[in-house]
Design an enzyme around this catalytic site. Sequence first.
Site: not given
Ligand code: RI2
Length: 309
Positions: A194, A204-205, A125
């Site tokens: 997340d 997480n993703k 991700c």
């Molecule tokens: O806060 P940061 O480290 O940037 O991201 C954390 C997580 O948020 C994202 O979710 P999405 O793409 O919004 O569904 C991904 O799952 C990623 O690993």
Amino acid sequence: MLLSETAASIKSMEIRGAGRIARAAVEALADYAKNLDASDPETFKREMQRAADILTGTRPTAVSLPNAVRSVMRALDSFESVEAARDAVLARAAEFVDHSEHAVERIAAIGARHISDGDVLLTHCNSEAALGCILEAHRQGKEFEVYATEVRPRGQGLVTIRTLNDAGIRTNYIVDSAVRYFINDVDLVFVGADAIAVNGAVVNKIGTAQIAHAAHEARTNVIVAAETYKFAPRTILGELIEIEERDPDEVLPRAVAEELPFVQVRNPAFDVTPAEYVDLIVTEQGAIPPGLAYTVIRDCLGWKIEELR
Ligand SMILES: O=P(O)(O)OC[C@H]1O[C@H](OP(=O)(O)O)[C@H](O)[C@@H]1O
């Protein structure tokens, strides 16, 4: 941006990533408070709560969102006038954004220490926190290579490979299902989060749990980079993190799905990686084994058990 526009952008994932979502929500709340015309403090608080609920209702999984909104709303616990309440909200919001930005930098500095010359990393991700560690190690002159997954169905891997490419980091772009094929070439998995539960389980993703499982089998370490506001206090009381299931259209075009009446398309956006498949969680307060998640909730989030009910 209007509050409703920010909420819509978070829902559609135009604004995405747990940390960015948290900061965008807090900034939207501050903006809303700035322009809110309320005759008395109670009305001000009620209207702010309405706005907070709209924001927290956009995406259910990233705990950074309710944690950030709650940290701003706590400014309204006691106040004497509308102006005092407004100032308190603005101050709290600015404090949160500042804290969040510094947390990402601090995590990068701590996480980079775990990356060595010659390492092969894998990331999944597009995590600001995880990528921060990788970029910082590169900035320090370390030589390594990265595997980055595609991330079906929304393709966040494309954002990741652009960032890695722009930094001049040697990167291999692979489909999600190729992780186990390559895992024996990988020294370290670096992902974001997340939400993190009190038992150290990492949300997480979608796909992260499979990757961590493959890494565990191959004895490859898994490091999670996450700010302390991604830890979920309510899990102390046994509450589970809700996993967002998004529109099936993201996976299969509606026209095709309509031709297949016996097929149901499922699209969970996240999964849960058990603590035993996670080796380290890097927070801005330091790196901890997942078993210490409770101490982060107790010491960093500052919520008493009674407040959680
Ligand atoms: O806060 P940061 O480290 O940037 O991201 C954390 C997580 O948020 C994202 O979710 P999405 O793409 O919004 O569904 C991904 O799952 C990623 O690993």
